[in-house]
Design an enzyme around this catalytic site. Structure first.
Site, PDB file in Angstrom:
ATOM      1  N   ASP A   1      44.981  34.062  45.778  1.00  0.00           N
ATOM      2  CA  ASP A   1      44.474  33.985  47.149  1.00  0.00           C
ATOM      3  C   ASP A   1      43.808  32.659  47.463  1.00  0.00           C
ATOM      4  OD1 ASP A   1      42.480  34.821  45.289  1.00  0.00           O
ATOM      5  OD2 ASP A   1      41.197  35.476  46.931  1.00  0.00           O
TER       6      ASP A   1
ATOM      7  N   GLU B   1      40.848  37.349  44.682  1.00  0.00           N
ATOM      8  CA  GLU B   1      39.751  37.047  43.756  1.00  0.00           C
ATOM      9  C   GLU B   1      38.491  36.627  44.493  1.00  0.00           C
ATOM     10  OE1 GLU B   1      36.915  34.979  41.498  1.00  0.00           O
ATOM     11  OE2 GLU B   1      38.190  33.930  42.938  1.00  0.00           O
TER      12      GLU B   1
END
Length: 393
Positions: A75, A132
């Site tokens: 991400d 994350e």
């Protein structure tokens, strides 16, 4: 350090850098990872922890059913990129400012290596994790049955580290990165005229200022000075800047707690709760205090750390392991995987004269020079883990 497929990996990294996606929205990134795996003919399962992917390669050698996991995050962050690179983000307000595009690329490099070199015993799982950046992707994968569906004897991860020079690695046993909590505070007071009747108001701005000042003394007076800890109130919102004579009804704040052990975290949480109650009693206001556990301490298991140390020294030289490397008060939700499975997390040096911006900076760009280091580290960790386990069988 040279790699035959480095140009291909760099091109892939630049592609996903141009199209960053926030946590649990990595649909296109996940699709591209799956496309890379499809081209190699690698088995995988998608949709784990929403947008996560787990691939696997079984070695052709006989004699062991041992397994090891390698993990990377996918991400991006809600930042407007200012790096100026010609492959800058095309998604306004979103960029890969932490290098997850590089981590994903390095893990794909490890996949490609083992696709061509299957002469090992056991199974390697490749975990492409979503979300994350504080939104719980690691926990989501664990809760979605990651280790039940793909049993792993050990798991390893890495993160680029601009504070270390290229070619060096940061690794220590025990706590490597801090636990992290989000603090949210809402103060409900009583608004009014700031010139005419301030004495008739319950001023939430005044209370917020007192809360901030007192909260920032918790570390110095309530926490053992030998235990690292951080408490920061980072944002405040109240009233309207144009309403210079208007006392508002409410004030909102947010911040973070960081620690390397649960006892220290509990001390800070209890102190904040006492502070909120005491200010309520003194000012006659109402204070809503919410403390959200975002990630655990990233804890390196001793045996896995020893294995990783061996790999670094044998692969990159005796001086490659940074001396005196210290834990970071940054957080990492790989911690949830390490809490469920023994393993270790390694900081990979990424700093040089061309890459001077730190993580989460709008001018940051992942250093492509370290892709070979990451691929070799990941492949070495997998083989050492399987070999160590096989020797202990």
């Amino acid at each position: 350090m040279e790699m035959q497929n480095l140009d291909k990996l760099v091109q892939f990294r630049h592609d996903i850098h141009q199209h960053p996606e926030l946590g649990f929205c990595e649909h296109e990134t996940s699709r591209k990872v799956q496309g890379y795996l499809d081209d190699l003919g690698i088995d995988y399962v998608s949709g784990i922890g929403k947008t996560g992917v787990v691939a696997w390669i079984k070695g052709t050698s006989e004699g062991s059913d041992r397994t090891v996991g390698l993990r990377a995050d996918m991400d991006a962050l809600p930042l407007e990129e200012t790096s100026g690179v010609d492959y800058s983000s095309k998604n306004k307000g979103c960029m890969h400012a932490c290098g997850h595009d590089g981590h994903t690329t390095m893990l794909l490099g490890a996949v490609e290596h083992f696709h061509a070199n299957r002469d090992f015993a056991g199974t390697i799982y490749f975990v492409f994790q979503p979300a994350e950046e504080g939104v719980g992707g690691g926990k989501a994968m664990v809760d979605d049955g990651l280790f039940e569906r793909f049993p792993m004897d050990e798991i390893y991860g890495l993160h680029n580290w601009p504070g270390l020079p290229v070619g060096t690695f940061g690794l220590i046993p025990g706590p490597l990165m801090a636990s992290g909590d989000r603090i949210d505070v809402t103060i409900h007071g009583k608004g009014g005229h700031g010139g005419l009747n301030p004495h008739g108001c319950i001023d939430p701005v005044r209370i917020a200022a007192d809360f901030i000042n007192r909260a920032h003394t918790i570390i110095s007076r309530e926490v053992d000075p030998l235990n690292p800890a951080v408490l920061s109130i980072c944002a405040i919102e109240s009233g309207d800047i144009s309403g210079f004579a208007v006392i508002p009804d409410t004030a909102r704040m947010s911040g973070t707690l960081r620690s390397l052990d649960k006892d220290t975290r509990n001390v800070m949480v209890a102190a904040l709760e006492r502070l909120a109650k005491s200010l309520e009693a003194y000012y006659g206001c109402t204070i809503e205090l919410q403390i959200e556990d975002k990630f655990d301490v990233t804890f390196n298991e001793a045996g896995a750390t020893e294995s990783a140390t061996k790999v670094i020294r044998e692969t990159f030289g005796g001086d490659a392991l940074a001396e005196g490397h210290k834990p970071s008060m940054g957080g990492e939700d790989f911690s949830y995987m390490l809490a469920a499975c023994p393993g270790a997390y390694v900081h990979v040096g990424a700093g040089d004269d061309e890459h001077t911006h730190g993580l989460h900076n709008p001018g940051y760009d992942f250093n492509d020079k370290i892709i070979p280091y990451g691929v070799q580290l990941l492949t070495g960790l997998a083989l050492e883990s399987l070999g160590k386990q096989n020797r202990n069988t």
